[in-house]
Design an enzyme around this catalytic site. Structure first.
Site, PDB file in Angstrom:
ATOM      1  N   HIS A 197      15.817  15.187   9.847  1.00  0.00           N
ATOM      2  CA  HIS A 197      15.805  14.913   8.414  1.00  0.00           C
ATOM      3  C   HIS A 197      15.022  13.632   8.126  1.00  0.00           C
ATOM      4  O   HIS A 197      15.249  12.608   8.755  1.00  0.00           O
ATOM      5  CB  HIS A 197      17.241  14.801   7.901  1.00  0.00           C
ATOM      6  CG  HIS A 197      17.332  14.698   6.431  1.00  0.00           C
ATOM      7  ND1 HIS A 197      18.273  13.922   5.814  1.00  0.00           N
ATOM      8  CD2 HIS A 197      16.609  15.277   5.442  1.00  0.00           C
ATOM      9  CE1 HIS A 197      18.125  14.016   4.503  1.00  0.00           C
ATOM     10  NE2 HIS A 197      17.127  14.833   4.263  1.00  0.00           N
ATOM     11  N   HIS A 237      -5.307   6.949  -1.820  1.00  0.00           N
ATOM     12  CA  HIS A 237      -5.701   7.474  -0.514  1.00  0.00           C
ATOM     13  C   HIS A 237      -5.523   6.455   0.617  1.00  0.00           C
ATOM     14  O   HIS A 237      -5.107   6.824   1.724  1.00  0.00           O
ATOM     15  CB  HIS A 237      -7.143   7.982  -0.554  1.00  0.00           C
ATOM     16  CG  HIS A 237      -7.555   8.726   0.676  1.00  0.00           C
ATOM     17  ND1 HIS A 237      -6.893   9.846   1.133  1.00  0.00           N
ATOM     18  CD2 HIS A 237      -8.551   8.509   1.555  1.00  0.00           C
ATOM     19  CE1 HIS A 237      -7.473  10.285   2.238  1.00  0.00           C
ATOM     20  NE2 HIS A 237      -8.486   9.492   2.516  1.00  0.00           N
ATOM     21  N   ASN A 264      -5.236  16.784   2.292  1.00  0.00           N
ATOM     22  CA  ASN A 264      -4.301  16.162   3.222  1.00  0.00           C
ATOM     23  C   ASN A 264      -2.927  16.152   2.582  1.00  0.00           C
ATOM     24  O   ASN A 264      -2.812  15.991   1.360  1.00  0.00           O
ATOM     25  CB  ASN A 264      -4.709  14.706   3.509  1.00  0.00           C
ATOM     26  CG  ASN A 264      -6.142  14.564   3.954  1.00  0.00           C
ATOM     27  OD1 ASN A 264      -6.521  15.062   4.995  1.00  0.00           O
ATOM     28  ND2 ASN A 264      -6.948  13.881   3.148  1.00  0.00           N
TER      29      ASN A 264
END
Length: 131
Positions: A20, A98, A122
């Site tokens: 998790h 980014h 991405n």
């Protein structure tokens, strides 16, 4: 993990070990792979495998509670952005610049390199739980 159809043993192994809140990055062929993240290099030639095919395969195996995208994708690659969102089926998405995205990939369990050549294709996937 939902274990189903993924054939790549290295990627399947990474997903099987995820807990998790662990993260997995899927990137285009130009995304730098920094830090200690394991490199899973699937790229063969430009475009193969594609980012979306790879994302589909991973989403079939991994329970995802949240995703992270570079905010630039909305303006530079809007069709790719739309395709990604359609696959996430309401999973919350965070947007970061980014450069911050690239820094966040360093904490990923692995970075999967595809042959994708679309700018900003991405994603960082945050593992959820199946119970």
């Amino acid at each position: 993990m939902k274990k189903g159809t993924l054939l790549n043993s290295e990627l399947s192994s990474v997903i099987a070990r995820m807990g998790h809140t662990d993260t997995l990055t899927i990137g285009d062929c130009g995304l730098p792979i920094r830090g200690q993240a394991q490199r899973v290099d699937l790229a063969l030639i430009k475009g193969i495998p594609g980012f979306l095919d790879t994302l589909d395969a991973v989403l079939a195996e991994l329970c995802v509670e949240r995703a992270v995208l570079a905010e630039e994708i909305r303006a530079v690659s809007p069709e790719m952005h739309r395709q990604i969102l359609s696959r996430l089926n309401g999973i919350p998405v965070d947007y970061v610049p980014h450069e911050a995205f690239k820094n966040q990939t360093e904490g990923s369990r692995a970075v999967v390199r595809t042959g994708e050549c679309t700018s900003y294709a991405n994603i960082i996937l945050v593992s959820g739980v199946t119970f």
